[in-house]
Write an enzyme that holds these catalytic residues in place. Sequence first.
Site, short mmCIF file in Angstrom:
data_model
loop_
_atom_site.label_atom_id
_atom_site.label_comp_id
_atom_site.label_asym_id
_atom_site.label_seq_id
_atom_site.Cartn_x
_atom_site.Cartn_y
_atom_site.Cartn_z
N HIS A 148 0.82 -1.21 0.00
CA HIS A 148 0.00 0.00 0.00
C HIS A 148 0.86 1.26 0.00
O HIS A 148 0.35 2.38 0.10
CB HIS A 148 -0.91 -0.02 1.24
CG HIS A 148 -2.02 0.97 1.22
ND1 HIS A 148 -2.12 2.00 2.13
CD2 HIS A 148 -3.09 1.11 0.40
CE1 HIS A 148 -3.20 2.72 1.88
NE2 HIS A 148 -3.81 2.20 0.84
N HIS A 162 -9.12 11.38 1.52
CA HIS A 162 -8.22 10.23 1.46
C HIS A 162 -6.91 10.50 2.18
O HIS A 162 -6.01 9.67 2.20
CB HIS A 162 -7.95 9.88 -0.02
CG HIS A 162 -7.30 8.55 -0.23
ND1 HIS A 162 -5.98 8.42 -0.64
CD2 HIS A 162 -7.76 7.29 -0.08
CE1 HIS A 162 -5.68 7.14 -0.75
NE2 HIS A 162 -6.73 6.43 -0.41
#
Length: 526
Positions: A262, A444
């Site tokens: 990620h 985000h």
Amino acid sequence: MEGTKYMNLILKPLKSLLKLLFNRAFYIGVALIAQLVWILVASLRIVENSRYITVSMQILAVIVVLWIANKPMNPSYKLAWTMLILSLPIFGVTLYVVFGKSRVAVNMQKRYSEILSETSGYLEEDPGVRKRLREEDLSIAHQSEYVTRYSHFPVHQNTSAKYFQVGDDMFPVLVHELEQAEHYIFIEYFIINDGVMWRTILDILEKKAEEGVDVRILYDDFGCLTTLPHNYDRFLRSHGIKCQVFNVFRPVLNIIQNNRDHRKLCIIDGWTGFTGGINLADEYINQKERFGHWKDTAVMLKGDAVWNMTAMFLYMWWVLTRTDESASIEQFLPHAWHPEPFSGEGFVQPFSDTPLDTEVVGENVYMNIIYKAKRYVYICTPYLIIDNEMQTALTVAAKSGIDVRIMTPGIPDKKIVFLLTQSYYRPLLEAGVKIYEYQPGFLHAKSFVCDDEAGVVGTINLDYRSLYLHFEDGVWIYKNGVIQDIKKDFMETLEYCAPISLEFCKNRRLPVRVMQSVFRVVAPLL
């Protein structure tokens, strides 16, 4: 005109169906669901047809639960597995065996540890920097020492930082820095998607590869499952770009499929590095609208601390390629191509977190900041799915008089995850934590800022996947001017947020609260 209108009404869903049927993600999803259904049906059949096997499995289930209870595992995972195994013994035990310790993960961790050992001399901390940090603030120095000890990446000075409050601001700077590359470009991202952003970057990368620049790309196969064609790595190699795909996603139930890369890293010539929440896709720079306005953050570093980011990339590259350039590692150091000393203020410490060990570095870095805050902690996170330890840290800080504020999205990207996020609001609000939802769209950003002194910007969400299952990275920062930029951005963004009240939580409909309760129990297994 009418005929065209009706034809479009027919063709639009047909195109969507064809796109689904020819998507690799569709077939992988079907295969995984089929395996789960097969295990469940087989379990039920065994229960129906064999009393002795059923009793044996119930006894085994109790043994497995006792085994889990004594493992060094987060209590939330223990509870979720215990409920599943005791309610459906055969199915639960089978799943636990399937999602147990993967041999692939063991081998990856072994190789990673070997590389760390071989290159440990290049990650040694400057005693002078450590001494100066201790003289500044011993408590802060202990936070940094934890990062050094358990992520293996040292703290640095002589590093400047630039903060970006939206991807729209970061993109032109990233393009400019890529165009200046002379020696190497390392790119590691969870998501890459075709569009304005990626085409612009790819054009530069192809040109730089032709000029002899060492261009390398790492991308996560699951993150790019629906955004890149299968075998896209071959396409990049055919254009002179070295490429590796992290953990190719296969339709087989296995715990290693949960471990995703990620991280978001871009390193240029060893002295310029980017990281944050921004992937290489158009919605991150608001060239494409998904879930309203996309609010994200990033940071650019220049100087000594970029070495940590370079090492993160190289270690992952060597693990995946099974190669070893450690003998020539000096060519990648910040001063290999930039002999002049760097300038910068404060202390900067990029770090990474891996799911292959038992240390949850990302979560502990966050909790260290919360527990040692004196006046305030401001947090941005797209997902708020926290374990008991994090909830305790946040509530104790608020009850102690610390101004704790959390910002989450107003428009979700995943509705179930959003419901789960909102299920944590009530206990936090009751303790005095202030929660705000970003109304224009999807937030985000992943950032912490504390007391005008310390902060973190990176890829680490406040959810189980980021904290326990993913490879992540972040930048711990102390007394650098960028801290004020993070705080200023948070305060300005509050103007576009709606504060959440206790009444909002109390007035949720009963079916919603029931769903949230169920989701919270199984959250660690999602």
